[in-house]
Design a protein around this motif. Structure first.
Motif, short mmCIF file in Angstrom:
data_model
loop_
_atom_site.label_atom_id
_atom_site.label_comp_id
_atom_site.label_asym_id
_atom_site.label_seq_id
_atom_site.Cartn_x
_atom_site.Cartn_y
_atom_site.Cartn_z
N VAL A 223 0.94 -1.20 -0.09
CA VAL A 223 -0.02 -0.05 0.02
C VAL A 223 0.79 1.24 -0.06
O VAL A 223 0.65 2.14 -0.91
N ILE A 224 2.01 1.28 0.84
CA ILE A 224 2.86 2.57 0.84
C ILE A 224 3.63 2.53 -0.35
O ILE A 224 3.72 3.83 -0.86
N ARG A 225 4.05 1.42 -0.87
CA ARG A 225 4.64 1.61 -2.14
C ARG A 225 4.03 2.00 -3.31
O ARG A 225 4.32 2.88 -4.17
N ALA A 226 2.72 1.62 -3.34
CA ALA A 226 1.79 2.21 -4.36
C ALA A 226 1.43 3.57 -4.19
O ALA A 226 1.43 4.50 -5.23
N ALA A 227 1.57 4.17 -2.84
CA ALA A 227 1.21 5.54 -2.88
C ALA A 227 2.39 6.39 -3.33
O ALA A 227 2.23 7.54 -3.72
N TYR A 228 3.59 5.75 -3.15
CA TYR A 228 4.84 6.53 -3.76
C TYR A 228 5.20 6.48 -5.13
O TYR A 228 5.99 6.98 -5.71
N ALA A 229 4.35 5.56 -5.84
CA ALA A 229 4.78 5.30 -7.14
C ALA A 229 3.66 6.00 -8.02
O ALA A 229 2.46 5.67 -7.88
#
Length: 284
Positions: A223-229
């Motif tokens: 979820v965090i990676r998706a927010a930063y991508a």
């Protein structure tokens, strides 16, 4: 050693060595926690677990030092001194100092890259001075310990929104870190099943300028990676805007009906850096 911080930093109790490598594999960096995640009676065993996995062959390879953070106990405590003795026998040189409150505490961590965790009233108020310490590479804030230090009961209200004092602390730590060219790490989201709430908070962290967000469960990493991508549409828009700037040759111009100047162009450049997985200018 340069510590390249990815967007998702995953805490792992240091007394659970069977989880070390899974946590490291599933995140951008693992935080082996010698503080709150470990009961006082188990701290000696936790330090032993960190030492035991060093140099072991076969099933349990050594953790990558550039992607490993050790959270140590607060400065001035007996456990802090024992943590430092343990670290001296490891290759790990990035530490997270729990309950950092004063820049003088950083002197005991000379030779280490320090992520100062500002999670008390004193730590938040002294965040600018802490960020200025030469061995501090990042600041992080902690919501629940902060409210406990204030005599409060919860960092969030009934709707799940951070209380004003927590939001103030979050902003203060972010501003202090960035003002001194240091990285800023957003606090953990403790409601593990609420991935939609985490997604919203992580998206706000990205938009606000936090370089990464800490988490407490592997399911939160994606979820965090998706927010930063950035999305494909955001990348395309950033490329179009920068191309328009080059064609304009002017400091200020209009693009799709909006005024564009230097700060707007830097926003676009930041989007492209995140898309390429590159470390931002203030990274460690």
């Amino acid at each position: 050693m340069t510590f390249l911080m990815g967007p998702a930093l995953l805490f792992c109790p240091a007394d659970r060595p069977e989880r070390f490598h899974k946590a490291a594999q599933r995140s951008d960096a693992v935080i082996l926690d010698l503080e709150d995640a470990v009961a006082p009676a188990d701290k000696k065993r936790a330090r032993g677990a960190i030492l035991a996995q060093l140099g072991t062959k076969g099933e349990v390879p050594e953790l990558e030092p550039s992607r490993t953070i050790i959270r140590v106990n607060p400065a001035g405590t007996e456990d802090f001194e024992k943590d430092l003795h343990c670290l001296a026998h490891t290759p790990y040189r990035t530490v997270m100092l729990a309950k950092a409150e004063d820049p003088s505490q950083l002197a005991r961590l000379e030779g280490y890259n320090v992520i100062a965790l500002c999670e008390t009233a004193a730590g938040v108020l002294n965040a600018p001075a802490i960020a200025a310490a030469p061995n501090v590479v990042a600041l992080m804030w902690g919501a629940e310990d902060l409210l406990a230090s204030l005599g409060g009961t919860s960092s969030r209200d009934g709707s799940g929104r951070y209380r004003d004092v927590a939001l103030h602390a979050r902003s203060t730590v972010l501003l202090a870190a960035r003002a001194h060219g240091k990285e800023a790490v957003d606090s953990v989201y403790v409601d593990i099943p609420d991935l939609s709430g985490l997604a919203a908070e992580a998206a706000d962290a990205v938009a606000s300028g936090f370089g990464s967000k800490a988490c407490i469960h592997p399911t939160q990493v994606a979820v965090i990676r998706a927010a930063y991508a950035p999305t494909e549409a955001e990348v395309a828009a950033a490329n179009q805007l920068l191309a328009a700037a080059r064609a304009s040759g002017s400091g200020v111009f209009q693009h799709e009906g909006k005024m564009v100047d230097g700060p707007v162009l830097r926003h676009a450049e930041a989007t492209l850096r995140r898309a390429a997985g590159q470390v931002p200018p203030n990274a460690l």
